[in-house]
Design a protein around this motif. Structure first.
Motif, PDB file in Angstrom:
ATOM      1  N   ASP A 125       0.726  -1.173   0.108  1.00 53.78           N
ATOM      2  CA  ASP A 125      -0.009  -0.044  -0.049  1.00 53.78           C
ATOM      3  C   ASP A 125       0.616   1.231  -0.043  1.00 53.78           C
ATOM      4  OD1 ASP A 125      -2.883   1.366   0.405  1.00 53.78           O
ATOM      5  OD2 ASP A 125      -1.504   2.146   2.232  1.00 53.78           O
ATOM      6  N   GLN A 126       2.135   1.217   0.483  1.00 58.04           N
ATOM      7  CA  GLN A 126       2.981   2.293   0.461  1.00 58.04           C
ATOM      8  C   GLN A 126       3.936   2.473  -0.652  1.00 58.04           C
ATOM      9  OE1 GLN A 126       2.835   4.637   3.546  1.00 58.04           O
ATOM     10  NE2 GLN A 126       0.972   3.418   3.508  1.00 58.04           N
ATOM     11  N   ARG A 127       3.723   1.623  -1.518  1.00 58.00           N
ATOM     12  CA  ARG A 127       4.807   1.628  -2.537  1.00 58.00           C
ATOM     13  C   ARG A 127       4.982   2.905  -3.432  1.00 58.00           C
ATOM     14  NH1 ARG A 127      -0.036  -0.478  -4.292  1.00 58.00           N
ATOM     15  NH2 ARG A 127      -0.805  -0.277  -6.288  1.00 58.00           N
ATOM     16  N   HIS A 128       3.976   3.602  -3.499  1.00 64.28           N
ATOM     17  CA  HIS A 128       4.060   4.784  -4.301  1.00 64.28           C
ATOM     18  C   HIS A 128       4.509   6.241  -3.511  1.00 64.28           C
ATOM     19  CE1 HIS A 128       2.636   2.964  -8.028  1.00 64.28           C
ATOM     20  NE2 HIS A 128       1.419   2.364  -7.307  1.00 64.28           N
ATOM     21  N   TYR A 129       4.480   5.923  -2.189  1.00 64.89           N
ATOM     22  CA  TYR A 129       4.722   7.096  -1.334  1.00 64.89           C
ATOM     23  C   TYR A 129       6.109   7.670  -1.801  1.00 64.89           C
ATOM     24  CZ  TYR A 129       5.570  10.455   2.201  1.00 64.89           C
ATOM     25  OH  TYR A 129       5.655  11.564   3.160  1.00 64.89           O
ATOM     26  N   VAL A 130       6.330   8.826  -1.793  1.00 67.00           N
ATOM     27  CA  VAL A 130       7.647   9.566  -2.470  1.00 67.00           C
ATOM     28  C   VAL A 130       7.776  10.603  -1.346  1.00 67.00           C
ATOM     29  CG1 VAL A 130       8.950  10.930  -4.016  1.00 67.00           C
ATOM     30  CG2 VAL A 130       7.261   9.467  -5.181  1.00 67.00           C
ATOM     31  N   SER A 131       8.988  10.276  -0.704  1.00 63.81           N
ATOM     32  CA  SER A 131       9.496  11.301   0.580  1.00 63.81           C
ATOM     33  C   SER A 131      10.430  12.124  -0.152  1.00 63.81           C
ATOM     34  CB  SER A 131      10.263  10.212   1.580  1.00 63.81           C
ATOM     35  OG  SER A 131      11.675  10.100   1.139  1.00 63.81           O
ATOM     36  N   THR A 132      10.711  13.121   0.625  1.00 59.92           N
ATOM     37  CA  THR A 132      11.515  14.489   0.114  1.00 59.92           C
ATOM     38  C   THR A 132      13.173  13.828   0.320  1.00 59.92           C
ATOM     39  OG1 THR A 132      11.597  15.395   2.544  1.00 59.92           O
ATOM     40  CG2 THR A 132      10.242  16.372   1.101  1.00 59.92           C
ATOM     41  N   ASP A 133      13.317  12.895   1.200  1.00 62.92           N
ATOM     42  CA  ASP A 133      14.844  12.421   1.078  1.00 62.92           C
ATOM     43  C   ASP A 133      14.834  11.522  -0.274  1.00 62.92           C
ATOM     44  OD1 ASP A 133      15.427  13.010   3.267  1.00 62.92           O
ATOM     45  OD2 ASP A 133      15.345  11.357   4.560  1.00 62.92           O
ATOM     46  N   TYR A 134      13.787  10.979  -0.678  1.00 65.18           N
ATOM     47  CA  TYR A 134      13.999  10.167  -1.893  1.00 65.18           C
ATOM     48  C   TYR A 134      14.310  11.213  -3.313  1.00 65.18           C
ATOM     49  CZ  TYR A 134      12.793   7.853  -6.382  1.00 65.18           C
ATOM     50  OH  TYR A 134      12.751   7.273  -7.661  1.00 65.18           O
ATOM     51  N   TYR A 188      20.441  -2.108 -12.818  1.00 62.67           N
ATOM     52  CA  TYR A 188      20.080  -3.166 -13.987  1.00 62.67           C
ATOM     53  C   TYR A 188      18.632  -3.573 -13.816  1.00 62.67           C
ATOM     54  CZ  TYR A 188      25.257  -2.829 -14.796  1.00 62.67           C
ATOM     55  OH  TYR A 188      26.366  -2.498 -15.143  1.00 62.67           O
ATOM     56  N   LEU A 189      17.933  -3.482 -12.429  1.00 61.26           N
ATOM     57  CA  LEU A 189      16.784  -3.753 -12.373  1.00 61.26           C
ATOM     58  C   LEU A 189      15.646  -3.296 -13.214  1.00 61.26           C
ATOM     59  CD1 LEU A 189      16.433  -4.407  -8.514  1.00 61.26           C
ATOM     60  CD2 LEU A 189      17.115  -5.995 -10.378  1.00 61.26           C
ATOM     61  N   PRO A 190      14.823  -3.813 -14.030  1.00 60.75           N
ATOM     62  CA  PRO A 190      13.620  -3.235 -14.842  1.00 60.75           C
ATOM     63  C   PRO A 190      12.323  -2.658 -14.242  1.00 60.75           C
ATOM     64  CG  PRO A 190      13.160  -5.613 -14.957  1.00 60.75           C
ATOM     65  CD  PRO A 190      14.708  -5.462 -13.889  1.00 60.75           C
ATOM     66  N   ILE A 191      12.926  -2.012 -13.024  1.00 57.10           N
ATOM     67  CA  ILE A 191      11.899  -1.248 -11.947  1.00 57.10           C
ATOM     68  C   ILE A 191      12.270   0.314 -11.778  1.00 57.10           C
ATOM     69  CG2 ILE A 191      10.988  -3.328 -11.076  1.00 57.10           C
ATOM     70  CD1 ILE A 191      12.650  -3.174  -8.583  1.00 57.10           C
ATOM     71  N   ASP A 192      11.449   0.906 -11.269  1.00 58.99           N
ATOM     72  CA  ASP A 192      11.409   2.305 -11.024  1.00 58.99           C
ATOM     73  C   ASP A 192      12.618   2.237  -9.992  1.00 58.99           C
ATOM     74  OD1 ASP A 192      10.452   5.290 -11.321  1.00 58.99           O
ATOM     75  OD2 ASP A 192      10.757   4.737  -9.176  1.00 58.99           O
ATOM     76  N   SER A 193      13.363   3.363  -9.442  1.00 57.13           N
ATOM     77  CA  SER A 193      14.503   3.448  -8.593  1.00 57.13           C
ATOM     78  C   SER A 193      13.535   3.509  -7.123  1.00 57.13           C
ATOM     79  CB  SER A 193      15.318   4.585  -8.757  1.00 57.13           C
ATOM     80  OG  SER A 193      14.410   5.740  -8.599  1.00 57.13           O
ATOM     81  N   LEU A 194      12.602   4.114  -6.961  1.00 58.82           N
ATOM     82  CA  LEU A 194      11.785   3.959  -5.741  1.00 58.82           C
ATOM     83  C   LEU A 194      11.351   2.753  -5.280  1.00 58.82           C
ATOM     84  CD1 LEU A 194      10.254   5.597  -3.715  1.00 58.82           C
ATOM     85  CD2 LEU A 194       8.540   5.623  -5.166  1.00 58.82           C
ATOM     86  N   PHE A 195      10.818   1.630  -6.380  1.00 56.28           N
ATOM     87  CA  PHE A 195      10.707   0.557  -5.816  1.00 56.28           C
ATOM     88  C   PHE A 195      12.111  -0.373  -5.735  1.00 56.28           C
ATOM     89  CE2 PHE A 195       6.953   1.147  -9.019  1.00 56.28           C
ATOM     90  CZ  PHE A 195       6.248   1.813  -7.897  1.00 56.28           C
ATOM     91  N   ALA A 196      12.918  -0.032  -6.177  1.00 55.80           N
ATOM     92  CA  ALA A 196      14.123  -0.846  -6.042  1.00 55.80           C
ATOM     93  C   ALA A 196      14.769  -0.511  -4.468  1.00 55.80           C
ATOM     94  CB  ALA A 196      15.407  -0.230  -7.010  1.00 55.80           C
TER      95      ALA A 196
END
Length: 400
Positions: free
Chosen positions: A34-43, A84-92
């Motif tokens: 459920d929290q996968r899309h949250y983007v913090s200012t640190d990120y 190298y992972l085929p995913i967004d950096s946030l998810f990585a």
């Protein structure tokens, strides 16, 4: 009651710990998803930028040549792999930390199960549940995309081996934690105390974490041409990264000054000296009381020593309390009277986490952090009283 129904109920009753672990795993996974899309200012301000710079420089082919960000070389190497992972950096970032959420919950559950004599599996299962579903653990990894869980996991493994008097593995795992975060060294005073009191291992053991730290930078040296000692220079630079004596953490020093930027230079030396004195007082008291070497006492001392470092040292983040909060959850299973203290610690961290992640309530109310500091000091002193009293009682029982 039907025979099948009876057998099902009997099976459920027999496997409650297993079902609890499964339920906690499912619930914990759903909460993290459920929290996968949250983007913090640190990120936005740091993590994403580091990822993009390393990727643009060629990842393993060129992204390790220069220091990117404030984290150590090992974490920079992991970021290069993540590109190298085929995913967004946030998810990585989040997936890496979340993996260690489950590993931490497993080692904590096993630790509790082991400390109570392996007579009750449900307490171990419940410890796993409490750690995995702790709001602080979820917020730190799944929401904030921070990595405090990683070094804390290795601290817990190190402590486990230390309770078994397997000192070389203990210091090796501590070194891995140290390679991820400088804050892993807050547990070193505990090992220093037992070095002086038990004389069971040599001072050379304390070099092992630094050796592991050195080895952790070799991929960057080999692939990126970094200097052999760059891994140490990063940590030296971190000690001067901020110029304030508290960073959203309810430090002892906020009871004297509500503005953490005021008087940093003047307070720094006093704060460091005060921390050393308080640590020394605790250790001298334990030596005087001849505290026995037991797994439970190690957890009690570990919490008090880490808590002392973070409460009284300057420049502490709210996230630095992560390791002693995890220890407080484990101790709550050993000493139920400390449950209110654990709830208090988690409440303080949820307030400071929430302030940073969602809105700046603490900044809007200058008295808020000083008030939390008073509460934090009260919890600390209560832990000092309860845990020292418990260790004294155990000594009497052992020495009868």
């Amino acid at each position: 009651m039907f025979q099948v129904e009876r057998k099902i109920l009997e099976w459920v009753q027999k496997h409650i710990p297993l079902l609890l672990v499964v339920a906690a795993t499912v619930i914990g996974t759903v909460l993290r998803f459920d929290q996968r899309h949250y983007v913090s200012t640190d990120y936005i301000g740091y993590l994403m930028d580091w990822y993009e710079k390393i990727k643009a420089a060629g990842a393993l082919q060129g992204g390790l040549r220069e220091q990117v960000g404030s984290y150590n070389l090992l974490f920079q190497f992991l970021i290069a792999l993540m590109t190298y992972l085929p995913i967004d950096s946030l998810f990585a970032y989040k997936m890496l930390s979340i993996l260690f959420d489950y590993l931490l919950a497993v080692i904590c559950g096993w630790f509790v199960y082991d400390l109570i004599g392996r007579t009750s599996t449900w307490k171990g299962a419940l410890a796993y549940t409490c750690v995995l579903c702790s709001p602080i653990v979820i917020l730190n990894s799944a929401t904030w995309a921070q990595c405090d869980v990683i070094y804390t996991f290795f601290i817990m493994i190190s402590l486990y081996y230390f309770t078994k008097e397997r000192y070389i593995p203990s210091f090796l795992w501590l070194g891995v934690g140290f390679a991820f975060k400088l804050q892993a060294l807050f547990i070193l005073p505990l090992y220093a105390f037992w070095y002086f009191s038990r004389k069971k291992f040599t001072v050379l053991h304390f070099l092992i974490p630094f050796g592991v730290l050195f080895l952790s930078g070799l991929p960057n040296v080999i692939l990126g041409g970094r200097g052999l000692f760059d891994v140490f220079e990063v940590y030296f630079g971190q000690t001067e990264w901020f110029g304030q004596f508290a960073m959203n953490y309810p430090s002892f020093w906020l009871t004297l000054c509500t503005n953490p930027y005021t008087g940093y230079e003047e307070i720094w030396n006093v704060a460091m000296l005060s921390t050393i004195v308080i640590l020394a007082i605790l250790m001298v008291y334990w030596l005087y009381r001849k505290v026995e070497f037991t797994g439970k006492n190690l957890l009690y001392m570990g919490l008090l020593l880490i808590y002392t470092c973070i409460l009284f040292m300057p420049g502490m983040h709210e996230r630095y309390g992560y390791s002693y909060e995890i220890l407080s959850i484990l101790i709550a299973f050993l000493l139920p009277e400390t449950i209110p203290l654990t709830v208090g610690l988690l409440g303080i961290s949820m307030t400071t986490y929430g302030s940073y992640l969602y809105y700046n309530a603490l900044n809007q109310y200058p008295f808020a952090l000083p008030l939390l500091s008073v509460i934090n000091i009260g919890i600390y002193l209560t832990y000092v009283r309860i845990l020292n009293h418990k260790m004294s009682i155990e000594n009497k029982q052992i020495n009868r």
